[in-house]
Motif scaffolding. Structure first.
Motif, PDB file in Angstrom:
ATOM      1  N   ALA A 178      -5.649   6.801  -5.073  1.00 15.65           N
ATOM      2  CA  ALA A 178      -4.532   7.658  -4.642  1.00 15.65           C
ATOM      3  C   ALA A 178      -3.256   7.264  -5.366  1.00 15.65           C
ATOM      4  O   ALA A 178      -2.516   8.119  -5.860  1.00 15.65           O
ATOM      5  N   CYS A 179      -3.006   5.969  -5.447  1.00 14.53           N
ATOM      6  CA  CYS A 179      -1.774   5.511  -6.115  1.00 14.53           C
ATOM      7  C   CYS A 179      -1.810   5.903  -7.587  1.00 14.53           C
ATOM      8  O   CYS A 179      -0.812   6.344  -8.140  1.00 14.53           O
ATOM      9  N   GLY A 228       1.410   4.467  -9.797  1.00 17.80           N
ATOM     10  CA  GLY A 228       0.491   3.650 -10.583  1.00 17.80           C
ATOM     11  C   GLY A 228      -0.214   4.408 -11.690  1.00 17.80           C
ATOM     12  O   GLY A 228      -0.974   3.829 -12.441  1.00 17.80           O
ATOM     13  N   SER A 229      -0.030   5.726 -11.774  1.00 20.75           N
ATOM     14  CA  SER A 229      -0.807   6.496 -12.747  1.00 20.75           C
ATOM     15  C   SER A 229      -0.409   6.179 -14.178  1.00 20.75           C
ATOM     16  O   SER A 229       0.722   5.783 -14.453  1.00 20.75           O
ATOM     17  N   GLY A 286       3.951   5.704   0.355  1.00 24.75           N
ATOM     18  CA  GLY A 286       3.012   5.594   1.474  1.00 24.75           C
ATOM     19  C   GLY A 286       1.704   6.339   1.256  1.00 24.75           C
ATOM     20  O   GLY A 286       0.866   6.391   2.154  1.00 24.75           O
ATOM     21  N   GLY A 287       1.503   6.897   0.044  1.00 21.37           N
ATOM     22  CA  GLY A 287       0.270   7.643  -0.229  1.00 21.37           C
ATOM     23  C   GLY A 287      -0.972   6.796  -0.037  1.00 21.37           C
ATOM     24  O   GLY A 287      -1.986   7.259   0.498  1.00 21.37           O
ATOM     25  N   CYS A 307      -5.974   5.589   3.431  1.00 20.60           N
ATOM     26  CA  CYS A 307      -6.843   4.464   3.826  1.00 20.60           C
ATOM     27  C   CYS A 307      -7.622   4.826   5.097  1.00 20.60           C
ATOM     28  O   CYS A 307      -7.031   5.144   6.117  1.00 20.60           O
ATOM     29  N   PRO A 308      -8.952   4.769   5.050  1.00 21.49           N
ATOM     30  CA  PRO A 308      -9.709   5.189   6.229  1.00 21.49           C
ATOM     31  C   PRO A 308      -9.725   4.172   7.364  1.00 21.49           C
ATOM     32  O   PRO A 308     -10.145   4.490   8.476  1.00 21.49           O
ATOM     33  N   THR A 309      -9.300   2.949   7.107  1.00 26.97           N
ATOM     34  CA  THR A 309      -9.426   1.920   8.140  1.00 26.97           C
ATOM     35  C   THR A 309      -8.091   1.365   8.635  1.00 26.97           C
ATOM     36  O   THR A 309      -8.076   0.449   9.454  1.00 26.97           O
ATOM     37  N   GLY A 310      -6.994   1.885   8.129  1.00 23.35           N
ATOM     38  CA  GLY A 310      -5.683   1.412   8.587  1.00 23.35           C
ATOM     39  C   GLY A 310      -5.350   0.015   8.104  1.00 23.35           C
ATOM     40  O   GLY A 310      -4.581  -0.717   8.734  1.00 23.35           O
ATOM     41  N   GLU A 311      -5.907  -0.379   6.962  1.00 21.73           N
ATOM     42  CA  GLU A 311      -5.677  -1.739   6.454  1.00 21.73           C
ATOM     43  C   GLU A 311      -4.248  -1.927   5.936  1.00 21.73           C
ATOM     44  O   GLU A 311      -3.672  -2.998   6.039  1.00 21.73           O
TER      45      GLU A 311
END
Ligand code: SF4
Ligand code: SF4
Ligand code: FES
Length: 271
Positions: A133-134, A140-141, A192-193, A198-202
């Motif tokens: 995503a970043c 980060g792209s 915040g992307g 994030c599927p686990t809220g890490e």
């Protein structure tokens, strides 16, 4: 168009369409963790496996990556698939013992408690979605880094680290996602992307009325100077403006539109 069946339901799809997308369009549930509709498939969690029968042969495939190319019969909840999912979740629980999401899924799917020690980790299942995503939407792209380097050469305020904002670091049991050297990143814009996907809220994000803290760095919020609506972080707004080659105007879309309309009406005395 191709006709396939999923759990006995006849579905129509385009050649090359991903199986998961076809199932979702037809309201057929397949569990996922590393899939996000806005990003290319990662195929890292394997939770979305299904059975596909084609020309009399049955195989297990990863539905989020599997392109439909011909008539197939798909089963999403056979004994074999349910057993696979239980084992995948049981292993993910060992990898991410602090994740409530994984714990709830383990309970719902009846995953066994494996008699091996858990990793010392937190909630991360190392799916890589945040890094992707970043890279694609954040700072980060490759394209963005190139742009930032160019801007830095022109005296832009953003220093350029030359690497992605976040990446997989370390290996084995200590492998995790972090910024280079675990330090607050100079090129992170605090959008915040990564946390959103994030599927686990890490990824921890804390917000106050005035700003957001993510990856150990505080970002000031920017507000529309006309109506006061929250625009995002200050860095995000400046970055978006620079990407589109204009100065940041700190206006929300509605106020910007109004301002343009007023500017166009002015010569005709209609303000
Ligand atoms: S908050 Fe930083 S690390 Fe996360 S997606 Fe945005 S730029 Fe990347
Ligand atoms: S932090 Fe979240 S999105 Fe990133 S790899 Fe870990 S689980 Fe996946
Ligand atoms: S959702 Fe398909 S592999 Fe993770």
């Amino acid at each position: 168009m191709i006709q396939i069946t999923i759990d006995g339901v006849s579905c129509t799809c385009k050649k090359g369409e991903k199986l998961l997308a076809v199932a979702r369009r037809n309201n057929i549930f397949i569990p996922t963790l590393c899939h996000h509709d806005g990003l290319p498939g990662m195929g890292s969690c394997r939770l979305c496996v299904v059975e596909v029968t084609e020309s009399g042969r049955t195989k297990v495939v990863v539905s989020c990556l599997y392109p439909v190319r011909g008539e197939i019969e798909v089963v999403t909840n056979s004994e074999r698939i349910l057993a696979h999912r239980k084992m995948i979740l049981a292993l993910l629980r060992k990898r991410a013992p602090k994740s409530d999401v994984i714990a709830h899924m383990c309970e719902a799917f009846g995953a066994p408690d494996l008699p091996v020690a858990s990793f010392d980790g937190g909630k991360c299942i190392l799916c890589g979605l945040c890094v992707r995503a970043c890279d694609l939407i954040g700072a980060g792209s490759v394209a963005t880094r190139t742009l930032l380097k160019k801007l830095a050469g022109q005296g832009c305020a953003y220093p350029v680290a030359g690497a992605g904002v976040i990446a997989m670091v370390s290996r084995g049991t200590t492998k995790t996602v972090s910024t280079p050297y675990d330090e607050p990143s100079e090129i992170c814009i605090g959008c915040g992307g990564c946390a959103n996907v994030c599927p686990t809220g890490e990824i921890t994000v804390t917000e106050t009325e005035t700003g957001r803290t993510i990856w150990g760095k505080e970002f000031k919020f920017a507000f529309c100077k006309e109506c006061g609506e929250l625009l995002g972080t200050d860095k995000e707004v400046r970055y978006a403006a620079q990407r589109s080659g204009r100065d940041p105007d700190f206006l929300c879309p509605a106020c910007r539109q109004k301002r343009s309309a007023d500017a166009m009406a002015e010569p005709f005395g209609r303000r």
